[in-house]
Each structure stands twice: as C-alpha cells, then as structure tokens.
Design a protein around this motif. Sequence first.
Motif, PDB file in Angstrom:
ATOM      1  N   ILE A 106       0.922  -1.298  -0.042  1.00 43.15           N
ATOM      2  CA  ILE A 106      -0.024   0.216   0.080  1.00 43.15           C
ATOM      3  C   ILE A 106       0.974   1.085   0.009  1.00 43.15           C
ATOM      4  N   ALA A 107       1.734   1.201   1.027  1.00 47.77           N
ATOM      5  CA  ALA A 107       2.462   2.565   1.092  1.00 47.77           C
ATOM      6  C   ALA A 107       3.598   2.509  -0.154  1.00 47.77           C
ATOM      7  N   GLY A 108       3.941   1.474  -0.707  1.00 50.39           N
ATOM      8  CA  GLY A 108       5.156   1.330  -1.655  1.00 50.39           C
ATOM      9  C   GLY A 108       4.265   1.824  -2.950  1.00 50.39           C
ATOM     10  N   PHE A 109       2.985   1.476  -3.095  1.00 51.55           N
ATOM     11  CA  PHE A 109       2.556   1.925  -4.370  1.00 51.55           C
ATOM     12  C   PHE A 109       2.180   3.397  -4.340  1.00 51.55           C
ATOM     13  N   LEU A 110       1.717   3.942  -3.320  1.00 51.43           N
ATOM     14  CA  LEU A 110       1.313   5.140  -3.224  1.00 51.43           C
ATOM     15  C   LEU A 110       2.770   6.061  -3.077  1.00 51.43           C
ATOM     16  N   TYR A 111       3.830   5.531  -2.514  1.00 48.74           N
ATOM     17  CA  TYR A 111       5.000   6.299  -2.888  1.00 48.74           C
ATOM     18  C   TYR A 111       5.249   6.467  -4.437  1.00 48.74           C
ATOM     19  N   LEU A 112       5.473   5.372  -5.110  1.00 48.84           N
ATOM     20  CA  LEU A 112       5.823   5.740  -6.491  1.00 48.84           C
ATOM     21  C   LEU A 112       4.725   6.495  -7.265  1.00 48.84           C
ATOM     22  N   TYR A 113       3.412   6.293  -6.793  1.00 48.01           N
ATOM     23  CA  TYR A 113       2.409   7.094  -7.653  1.00 48.01           C
ATOM     24  C   TYR A 113       2.676   8.817  -7.146  1.00 48.01           C
ATOM     25  N   ALA A 114       3.080   8.927  -6.006  1.00 44.93           N
ATOM     26  CA  ALA A 114       3.298  10.336  -5.613  1.00 44.93           C
ATOM     27  C   ALA A 114       4.633  10.896  -6.431  1.00 44.93           C
ATOM     28  N   VAL A 115       5.853  10.210  -6.244  1.00 45.36           N
ATOM     29  CA  VAL A 115       6.933  10.677  -6.868  1.00 45.36           C
ATOM     30  C   VAL A 115       6.888  10.718  -8.232  1.00 45.36           C
ATOM     31  N   TRP A 116       6.097   9.782  -9.030  1.00 44.13           N
ATOM     32  CA  TRP A 116       6.132  10.023 -10.495  1.00 44.13           C
ATOM     33  C   TRP A 116       5.014  10.958 -10.960  1.00 44.13           C
ATOM     34  N   LEU A 117       4.221  11.243  -9.981  1.00 42.86           N
ATOM     35  CA  LEU A 117       3.062  12.413 -10.405  1.00 42.86           C
ATOM     36  C   LEU A 117       3.738  13.609 -10.336  1.00 42.86           C
ATOM     37  N   LEU A 118       4.654  14.045  -9.249  1.00 42.87           N
ATOM     38  CA  LEU A 118       5.628  15.087  -9.490  1.00 42.87           C
ATOM     39  C   LEU A 118       6.244  15.144 -10.546  1.00 42.87           C
ATOM     40  N   ILE A 119       6.932  14.338 -10.838  1.00 44.01           N
ATOM     41  CA  ILE A 119       7.705  14.302 -12.041  1.00 44.01           C
ATOM     42  C   ILE A 119       7.057  14.503 -13.167  1.00 44.01           C
ATOM     43  N   HIS A 120       5.874  13.714 -13.666  1.00 49.35           N
ATOM     44  CA  HIS A 120       4.940  14.025 -14.815  1.00 49.35           C
ATOM     45  C   HIS A 120       4.626  15.507 -14.669  1.00 49.35           C
ATOM     46  N   THR A 121       4.077  16.028 -13.679  1.00 50.31           N
ATOM     47  CA  THR A 121       3.559  17.298 -13.490  1.00 50.31           C
ATOM     48  C   THR A 121       4.674  18.246 -14.136  1.00 50.31           C
ATOM     49  N   ALA A 122       5.869  18.192 -13.547  1.00 53.07           N
ATOM     50  CA  ALA A 122       6.903  19.078 -13.971  1.00 53.07           C
ATOM     51  C   ALA A 122       7.145  18.969 -15.593  1.00 53.07           C
ATOM     52  N   ILE A 123       7.415  17.493 -15.984  1.00 54.30           N
ATOM     53  CA  ILE A 123       7.729  17.500 -17.555  1.00 54.30           C
ATOM     54  C   ILE A 123       6.652  17.867 -18.268  1.00 54.30           C
ATOM     55  N   LEU A 124       5.416  17.449 -18.128  1.00 53.44           N
ATOM     56  CA  LEU A 124       4.219  17.829 -18.807  1.00 53.44           C
ATOM     57  C   LEU A 124       3.970  19.276 -19.073  1.00 53.44           C
ATOM     58  N   ALA A 125       4.186  19.976 -18.028  1.00 52.85           N
ATOM     59  CA  ALA A 125       4.144  21.348 -18.049  1.00 52.85           C
ATOM     60  C   ALA A 125       4.923  22.106 -19.148  1.00 52.85           C
ATOM     61  N   ALA A 126       5.986  21.222 -19.630  1.00 58.47           N
ATOM     62  CA  ALA A 126       6.837  21.874 -20.642  1.00 58.47           C
ATOM     63  C   ALA A 126       6.168  21.530 -22.076  1.00 58.47           C
ATOM     64  N   ALA A 127       5.374  20.491 -21.916  1.00 57.64           N
ATOM     65  CA  ALA A 127       4.716  20.039 -23.228  1.00 57.64           C
ATOM     66  C   ALA A 127       3.346  20.112 -23.160  1.00 57.64           C
ATOM     67  N   PRO A 128       2.841  21.435 -23.078  1.00 55.31           N
ATOM     68  CA  PRO A 128       1.321  21.874 -23.144  1.00 55.31           C
ATOM     69  C   PRO A 128       0.451  21.031 -24.284  1.00 55.31           C
ATOM     70  N   GLN A 129       1.102  21.043 -25.210  1.00 53.42           N
ATOM     71  CA  GLN A 129       0.413  20.539 -26.498  1.00 53.42           C
ATOM     72  C   GLN A 129      -0.161  19.128 -26.499  1.00 53.42           C
ATOM     73  N   LEU A 130       0.581  18.307 -25.678  1.00 53.30           N
ATOM     74  CA  LEU A 130       0.387  16.933 -25.648  1.00 53.30           C
ATOM     75  C   LEU A 130      -0.957  16.738 -24.890  1.00 53.30           C
ATOM     76  N   PRO A 131      -2.014  16.271 -25.546  1.00 56.84           N
ATOM     77  CA  PRO A 131      -3.414  16.085 -24.992  1.00 56.84           C
ATOM     78  C   PRO A 131      -3.702  14.900 -23.818  1.00 56.84           C
ATOM     79  N   THR A 132      -3.316  15.170 -22.675  1.00 57.52           N
ATOM     80  CA  THR A 132      -3.462  14.113 -21.365  1.00 57.52           C
ATOM     81  C   THR A 132      -3.851  15.219 -20.145  1.00 57.52           C
ATOM     82  N   ASP A 133      -4.101  14.306 -19.272  1.00 61.57           N
ATOM     83  CA  ASP A 133      -4.550  14.992 -17.862  1.00 61.57           C
ATOM     84  C   ASP A 133      -3.117  15.365 -17.136  1.00 61.57           C
ATOM     85  N   ARG A 134      -3.266  16.560 -16.702  1.00 64.31           N
ATOM     86  CA  ARG A 134      -2.173  17.050 -16.067  1.00 64.31           C
ATOM     87  C   ARG A 134      -2.595  18.066 -15.057  1.00 64.31           C
ATOM     88  N   ALA A 135      -2.015  18.441 -14.070  1.00 62.51           N
ATOM     89  CA  ALA A 135      -2.265  19.220 -12.991  1.00 62.51           C
ATOM     90  C   ALA A 135      -1.670  20.607 -13.228  1.00 62.51           C
TER      91      ALA A 135
END
Length: 359
Positions: free
Chosen positions: A97-126
């Motif tokens: 439980i904690a392991g998967f939540l940890y991976l989710y949180a870490v990579w959500l932050l990474i995705h959010t940062a990288i996808l902010a630099a690619a706004p033209q990609l049609p995908t969910d992003r914060a």
Amino acid sequence: MIQQLSPTNPRPSGLSQRAEWADAAKGACIILVVLWHVVVKDYLQIDWHIGVPVPGLWGTLGEQFLPLRMPLFFTISGVFAANAAQRPWRVVARSRIAGFLYLYAVWLLIHTAILAAAPQLPTDRATSALGLLEQLTITPSNLWYLYALAVYFTIAKATRRAPRALVLVPAALLSAVAAAGLLDTPGNRAGLYQNLVFFLAGLYLRPQIQQWAATASRRRLALTSGAYVLALVAMAVAGAQQWFGVWTAVSVVAVAFGVTAAARLAHWSAISRPLARLGRITLPIYVVHMPVLAVLHRLLLVPVSGLGGSAQGLIVLGYPILLTGLVIGLSLAVHRGLLALRAGWLFALPGPRRVEAAG
C-alpha cells in the motif's frame, strides 16, 4: 538497500512454471498501453494530409483493445498478488500500500513538471496546486494503475475474511455502474472503479485461472477470440457501450481470450520469452513512457505534420508501431540510466530489505 516492489521483479514464489504465460500477458498489455497513448496523444494529433483514413483506422483498432488491456493487466496483477495479500497488515501496509502510493506520488510530481513543458500533448495534468492535490487524493492521473493497486490491496486485505461472493459481486456492480456512466468519473476514476473486480478475480480465482491457462487449446483460442470479436461487434452495432453490465461482460470475455492467447503463445518461445521479459519490467515503462512521449511529441508534431503527402504516405501506416517501439526502448534506457546514477529510489520505496513482486 532499495526495497524492490512492483512489476519489475521476478515472479513471486508459489506460482507454477506456467507463470511465464502471465508475464507474457503483462508484456503484451504494456505494449498495448503505450501503443494506445502513442495513437491518441501523438499520432491522431498530427496533421495527416494523405487522402486515406489510415489514422482513423488506427484509432478504431486501439479502441477494440480497451476491454482487454487494463482488465487483463489487473487480473494478472491479482494473480501475482495472491500470496502477498495473505501477509500481516504491517507487511502489506508498507510493502504494497505505502509502496505503490509512494511510487504514485513521486512520479506524479515528475510527470507534472515535465508535462508542463509540453502543453500541446493532450493528456491529464495538474495545472495548479489544487489540481495536484486532487490528483494525489481523489482523482488519479495517468499513473492511476499505481494508485489503484494501493487501493485494491487495501480492499483485498480488509475483506480477506469475508465470503468471496460478498466482495466480488459489489465490485462487479461498481464496474457496471461506472462503465454505464452512472457515477461521476472525472480524470481516471472510471478505470479505478471498473477494474477492481478484475484484480479481485485474479487474486481469489488464481487456481482456476492457472488451470484455464494450463488447459488452453487451439479450439478454446478460436472460441474465445471469436466470442470477443462478436461481443465487440454486437456492442458497437447496438451502441451498447454504456448499457448497464455490457462493458464489464465484454471485458470478462476479453480476459478469457487474453489468458488463453497468452497460454497458447507459450508454445512459440521466440515470441513468448521476449514478451515475458518485458512483462517483468513493466514498472519503468509505465512510469517513464509518458514523459518520453511528451518530449518526442514536441519534437515530431510540427515536422511530421509539415511533410508532403507522398512522404507522409510512406510512414502513416507504420508510424504508431515504430514510435511505440522507440518510446519503450527509450523508457528502458532512462530506467537503466537512472539506476546507474543510484536513483533506484525512483522505482521502489526505500527500505531495509527486499520483498517480492506484487503486480
């Protein structure tokens, strides 16, 4: 040491030698996941001016695997999770439980940062702190498979003493309700609701699923593939995608076909072994492929859209396959590079000891 959690590990103990079919199924599923994202987030965004509807055909083909891809993925994850779910709460809470939540949180932050630099990609992003908080808590992002596994493990552990029917039936009803659009499902909540039943089925019915795979025959492959095709055609002709229970029923047929096909594929080691190897390293592909695709989309969208009709005609048919292979290859290369830089904490919850895989 780094705690090795998740789909990157060798198969758990307790599974028979036939477990290679399950790894091969996961390998096929991760390819389908990446292919679908390539098609809808890059390929169909290109300005194709070739005069033939090839892009639309790729989109239609990808849609036919929607009842198969994630239901089969979660069924196999449930099969692999059967032993882990029997362990004490303190072990499950940390390693799964904690392991998967940890991976989710870490990579959500990474995705959010990288996808902010690619706004033209049609995908969910914060795009705000509130949006990020929502994705961290109640509306999972594109990484929802990791979020779902944490939730599913919690449910499986909490209901372990309950009669299986009292768990599977409500999960099936939840899947049917969500697929029928009777629940509010922003973001990826629909997938979260729809696939619990498949994870639990894999976990509860592992012996039956293994027996189904062990006795897979050519005749059953023909029957299950035919049933899947007929179910897809009937659903499309009747416009029944959102009829109560239809999507879940079609997904059950798809899983039966997927397990049969994976088991029969084991007879062709030249194909099954590479797929099984890929199926044992799905985690880095899953978490890395979207940022890789975002970068490639930014690099390729304008140049490919600007090609002449003749040049586009040469690549339009094979483009999704080539880009899918490239995205998977680059994702694995990024994974190896990060491990070489001692960034293994990006792929496993840091901890005192190694545990076997769950997903």
